[in-house]
Design a protein around this motif. Sequence first.
Motif, PDB file in Angstrom:
ATOM      1  N   PRO A  66       0.587  -1.332  -0.014  1.00 12.32           N
ATOM      2  CA  PRO A  66      -0.167   0.360   0.088  1.00 12.32           C
ATOM      3  C   PRO A  66       0.867   1.233   0.346  1.00 12.32           C
ATOM      4  CG  PRO A  66      -1.254  -1.367   1.717  1.00 12.32           C
ATOM      5  CD  PRO A  66       0.619  -1.884   1.209  1.00 12.32           C
ATOM      6  N   MET A  67       0.011   2.261  -1.122  1.00 12.65           N
ATOM      7  CA  MET A  67       1.015   3.533  -1.038  1.00 12.65           C
ATOM      8  C   MET A  67       0.858   4.531   0.109  1.00 12.65           C
ATOM      9  SD  MET A  67       0.820   6.056  -4.082  1.00 12.65           S
ATOM     10  CE  MET A  67       1.315   4.885  -5.252  1.00 12.65           C
ATOM     11  N   ASP A  68       2.062   5.194   0.818  1.00 11.19           N
ATOM     12  CA  ASP A  68       1.834   5.779   2.153  1.00 11.19           C
ATOM     13  C   ASP A  68       0.320   7.458   1.315  1.00 11.19           C
ATOM     14  OD1 ASP A  68       3.216   7.466   4.817  1.00 11.19           O
ATOM     15  OD2 ASP A  68       3.117   9.413   2.442  1.00 11.19           O
ATOM     16  N   ARG A  69      -0.744   7.506   1.789  1.00  5.69           N
ATOM     17  CA  ARG A  69      -1.377   8.402   2.221  1.00  5.69           C
ATOM     18  C   ARG A  69      -1.101   9.873   1.660  1.00  5.69           C
ATOM     19  NH1 ARG A  69      -5.803   7.113   6.369  1.00  5.69           N
ATOM     20  NH2 ARG A  69      -6.260   5.703   4.270  1.00  5.69           N
ATOM     21  N   ASP A  70       0.061  10.586   2.706  1.00  9.21           N
ATOM     22  CA  ASP A  70       0.469  11.660   1.904  1.00  9.21           C
ATOM     23  C   ASP A  70       1.395  11.687   0.481  1.00  9.21           C
ATOM     24  OD1 ASP A  70      -0.431  13.155   4.428  1.00  9.21           O
ATOM     25  OD2 ASP A  70       1.453  12.360   5.705  1.00  9.21           O
ATOM     26  N   HIS A  71       1.918  10.580   0.207  1.00  7.66           N
ATOM     27  CA  HIS A  71       2.405  10.570  -0.416  1.00  7.66           C
ATOM     28  C   HIS A  71       1.799  10.051  -2.115  1.00  7.66           C
ATOM     29  CE1 HIS A  71       5.343   9.354  -4.089  1.00  7.66           C
ATOM     30  NE2 HIS A  71       5.150   8.444  -4.695  1.00  7.66           N
ATOM     31  N   ALA A  72       0.283   9.434  -1.887  1.00  6.22           N
ATOM     32  CA  ALA A  72      -0.620   9.337  -2.778  1.00  6.22           C
ATOM     33  C   ALA A  72      -0.888  10.840  -3.544  1.00  6.22           C
ATOM     34  CB  ALA A  72      -1.146   8.157  -2.426  1.00  6.22           C
ATOM     35  N   ARG A  73      -1.361  11.251  -1.620  1.00  7.39           N
ATOM     36  CA  ARG A  73      -1.817  12.430  -2.469  1.00  7.39           C
ATOM     37  C   ARG A  73      -1.367  13.968  -3.169  1.00  7.39           C
ATOM     38  NH1 ARG A  73      -6.450  14.508   2.289  1.00  7.39           N
ATOM     39  NH2 ARG A  73      -7.330  12.169   2.127  1.00  7.39           N
ATOM     40  N   ASP A  74      -0.236  13.905  -2.779  1.00  3.57           N
ATOM     41  CA  ASP A  74       1.110  14.488  -3.438  1.00  3.57           C
ATOM     42  C   ASP A  74       1.058  14.546  -5.076  1.00  3.57           C
ATOM     43  OD1 ASP A  74       1.449  15.847  -1.086  1.00  3.57           O
ATOM     44  OD2 ASP A  74       3.821  15.049  -0.899  1.00  3.57           O
ATOM     45  N   LEU A  75       0.900  13.340  -5.379  1.00  4.22           N
ATOM     46  CA  LEU A  75       1.011  12.270  -5.998  1.00  4.22           C
ATOM     47  C   LEU A  75      -0.103  12.649  -7.499  1.00  4.22           C
ATOM     48  CD1 LEU A  75       2.647  10.738  -8.330  1.00  4.22           C
ATOM     49  CD2 LEU A  75       1.012   8.353  -7.586  1.00  4.22           C
ATOM     50  N   LEU A  76      -1.318  12.961  -6.713  1.00  4.45           N
ATOM     51  CA  LEU A  76      -2.585  13.274  -7.423  1.00  4.45           C
ATOM     52  C   LEU A  76      -2.849  14.729  -6.882  1.00  4.45           C
ATOM     53  CD1 LEU A  76      -4.310  10.403  -5.979  1.00  4.45           C
ATOM     54  CD2 LEU A  76      -4.322  11.148  -8.065  1.00  4.45           C
ATOM     55  N   GLY A  77      -1.985  15.521  -6.710  1.00  8.33           N
ATOM     56  CA  GLY A  77      -1.997  17.025  -5.970  1.00  8.33           C
ATOM     57  C   GLY A  77      -3.638  17.187  -5.106  1.00  8.33           C
ATOM     58  N   TRP A  78      -4.065  16.513  -4.072  1.00 12.19           N
ATOM     59  CA  TRP A  78      -4.369  16.268  -3.260  1.00 12.19           C
ATOM     60  C   TRP A  78      -4.174  17.399  -2.379  1.00 12.19           C
ATOM     61  CZ3 TRP A  78      -7.707  11.295  -3.949  1.00 12.19           C
ATOM     62  CH2 TRP A  78      -9.008  11.290  -4.961  1.00 12.19           C
ATOM     63  N   SER A  79      -4.563  17.560  -1.416  1.00 11.26           N
ATOM     64  CA  SER A  79      -4.966  18.076   0.139  1.00 11.26           C
ATOM     65  C   SER A  79      -4.762  16.576   0.972  1.00 11.26           C
ATOM     66  CB  SER A  79      -5.737  19.366   0.322  1.00 11.26           C
ATOM     67  OG  SER A  79      -5.699  19.230   1.960  1.00 11.26           O
ATOM     68  N   ARG A  80      -3.055  16.938   1.410  1.00  8.49           N
ATOM     69  CA  ARG A  80      -3.268  16.329   3.198  1.00  8.49           C
ATOM     70  C   ARG A  80      -3.842  16.472   3.644  1.00  8.49           C
ATOM     71  NH1 ARG A  80       3.220  15.521   4.004  1.00  8.49           N
ATOM     72  NH2 ARG A  80       3.784  14.807   1.649  1.00  8.49           N
ATOM     73  N   THR A  81      -4.594  17.386   4.461  1.00 12.63           N
ATOM     74  CA  THR A  81      -5.732  17.691   5.478  1.00 12.63           C
ATOM     75  C   THR A  81      -6.796  18.052   4.898  1.00 12.63           C
ATOM     76  OG1 THR A  81      -6.051  20.281   5.191  1.00 12.63           O
ATOM     77  CG2 THR A  81      -4.140  19.577   5.824  1.00 12.63           C
ATOM     78  N   ASP A  82      -7.343  17.437   3.981  1.00 15.32           N
ATOM     79  CA  ASP A  82      -8.724  17.606   3.526  1.00 15.32           C
ATOM     80  C   ASP A  82      -9.402  15.700   3.928  1.00 15.32           C
ATOM     81  OD1 ASP A  82      -9.756  19.229   2.787  1.00 15.32           O
ATOM     82  OD2 ASP A  82      -9.254  19.355   0.643  1.00 15.32           O
ATOM     83  N   VAL A  83     -10.284  15.511   4.648  1.00 22.22           N
ATOM     84  CA  VAL A  83     -10.902  14.701   5.130  1.00 22.22           C
ATOM     85  C   VAL A  83     -11.689  13.944   3.870  1.00 22.22           C
ATOM     86  CG1 VAL A  83     -13.031  12.994   6.076  1.00 22.22           C
ATOM     87  CG2 VAL A  83     -11.290  14.618   7.294  1.00 22.22           C
ATOM     88  N   ILE A  84     -11.243  12.961   2.824  1.00 18.44           N
ATOM     89  CA  ILE A  84     -12.002  12.409   1.704  1.00 18.44           C
ATOM     90  C   ILE A  84     -12.550  11.178   1.176  1.00 18.44           C
ATOM     91  CG2 ILE A  84     -11.369  11.809  -1.159  1.00 18.44           C
ATOM     92  CD1 ILE A  84      -8.667  13.687  -0.436  1.00 18.44           C
ATOM     93  N   ALA A  85     -13.244  11.318   1.013  1.00 15.39           N
ATOM     94  CA  ALA A  85     -14.192   9.892   0.483  1.00 15.39           C
ATOM     95  C   ALA A  85     -14.555   9.474  -0.694  1.00 15.39           C
ATOM     96  CB  ALA A  85     -15.275   9.643   1.482  1.00 15.39           C
ATOM     97  N   LEU A  86     -14.012   8.424  -1.564  1.00 16.69           N
ATOM     98  CA  LEU A  86     -13.796   8.380  -2.127  1.00 16.69           C
ATOM     99  C   LEU A  86     -14.722   7.100  -3.125  1.00 16.69           C
ATOM    100  CD1 LEU A  86     -12.431   8.487  -5.468  1.00 16.69           C
ATOM    101  CD2 LEU A  86     -10.706   7.170  -4.650  1.00 16.69           C
ATOM    102  N   HIS A  87     -15.532   7.613  -4.226  1.00 15.78           N
ATOM    103  CA  HIS A  87     -15.974   6.089  -4.404  1.00 15.78           C
ATOM    104  C   HIS A  87     -15.565   5.834  -5.749  1.00 15.78           C
ATOM    105  CE1 HIS A  87     -19.199   4.976  -7.093  1.00 15.78           C
ATOM    106  NE2 HIS A  87     -19.545   3.695  -6.659  1.00 15.78           N
ATOM    107  N   ALA A  88     -14.825   5.392  -6.337  1.00 14.95           N
ATOM    108  CA  ALA A  88     -14.279   4.477  -8.038  1.00 14.95           C
ATOM    109  C   ALA A  88     -15.136   3.727  -8.031  1.00 14.95           C
ATOM    110  CB  ALA A  88     -13.069   3.903  -6.930  1.00 14.95           C
TER     111      ALA A  88
END
Length: 421
Positions: free
Chosen positions: A207-229
């Motif tokens: 599994p990828m580190d969450r902060d690294h994953a958000r940096d890769l996607l350009g997503w904020s590190r501080t938001d609470v994100i719920a994803l439907h894929a």
Amino acid sequence: MRVTLIGLNYKPEVTGIAPYTADAAEGLTERGYEVHVVTGFPHYPQWIADPRYAGSTISEVVDGVPVVRHRHYVPDSMTVTQRTHLEMSFGGRVVRSHLPSADVVVCVSPALVSTGLIFARLKAQLIRPALGVWVQDLYSRGVIETGTLHGPSATATSNLESGILRAADGIAVIHKRFSNHAIDHLGVAEHKVSVIPNWTHMPAAPPMDRDHARDLLGWSRTDVIALHAGNMGLKQGLENVVDAARESDRLGGPVKFVLMGDGNQREHLEDRGKDVRSLTFVRSLPEKEFRAALAAADVLLVNELPEVAEMSVPSKLTSYFGSGSPVLAATAAGSVTDQEIRAAGAGIRIDPAQPAALVRAVAELAAHPEYADSLAQSGLEYVRRSMSREVAIDRLETWLQQLSRAHRNRFRTASNAGLGV
């Protein structure tokens, strides 16, 4: 053994049924089977024909598997009439074409109507292959649970599904509940039914580190994100997620909701949520970015209509469980989805069609990271224990051998009696 797999969906489609059919074809080829695939032109989940594919029929080799593609009708919305037109256009092209010689032909359902047309052609042959159906969704439950058909029309659909499945030499279903329905309500003989659960089709990777994953996607590190894929169709009932994002706006945006993928309801959902600040739409992503998105989310969403209980097992679960993120399912208590998540220990369930409850549940999981991480770890362990590709291909191989053996025995019995097959 020569095996032909026939179904509407195949690579390069990356969601839904296509990855499982491709995995099966490639896995069986690796084991020495002579596999051919007959499929449609890529169109899912965006429901637009892929412009990279031209002509009416294409023959190609995809990752070592010979594939024949037939162009078919692609509807711009998914009514019963348009779905039937889609399947008949594909099935009609297949039955008019030259099919590879095979010992076993397996049709993937959906598409059920296409399967009926193909079976009718093959059963008319003096010597025919063994015929199997690999059931990924149940039509007869789907039309009822999504409210698409009622009364005599729903009964007719059930009768059609029953007739086609009973005509097969054997069927494989992806869940025990499907098996019970096929036997108890569709009249399929118990000895003809095998259960082959779907598996994780994503290659093993930590599994990828969450902060690294958000940096890769350009997503904020501080938001609470719920994803439907995944697919945005009728059975997902994603109006609930749009309304939850609106509720999050009202509360000051404690949760950001992301709907990633495509489907015949996407345009409607975008219109419904056009003024919602806590809602983002993202197109389907390549594998690396898709993995990153799953890892970047605080919570992975499964959302279903309240009536959906028996018709399908969300294919997204096989990816969700191996992502390193917890799952939150807005689904009916006791549904197939609920049962799968409890079996994996990978998430929690809340009642569907309750937007405010969805916001609260996401915020609650994000506020308790140790609990959320324990759910994610249970999902990873469940994948390792129960969702191995190799175990699934073992089961498929056993099923194909059983189909072929049973058909040969029936053929010999019928021939000895002078009856034909």
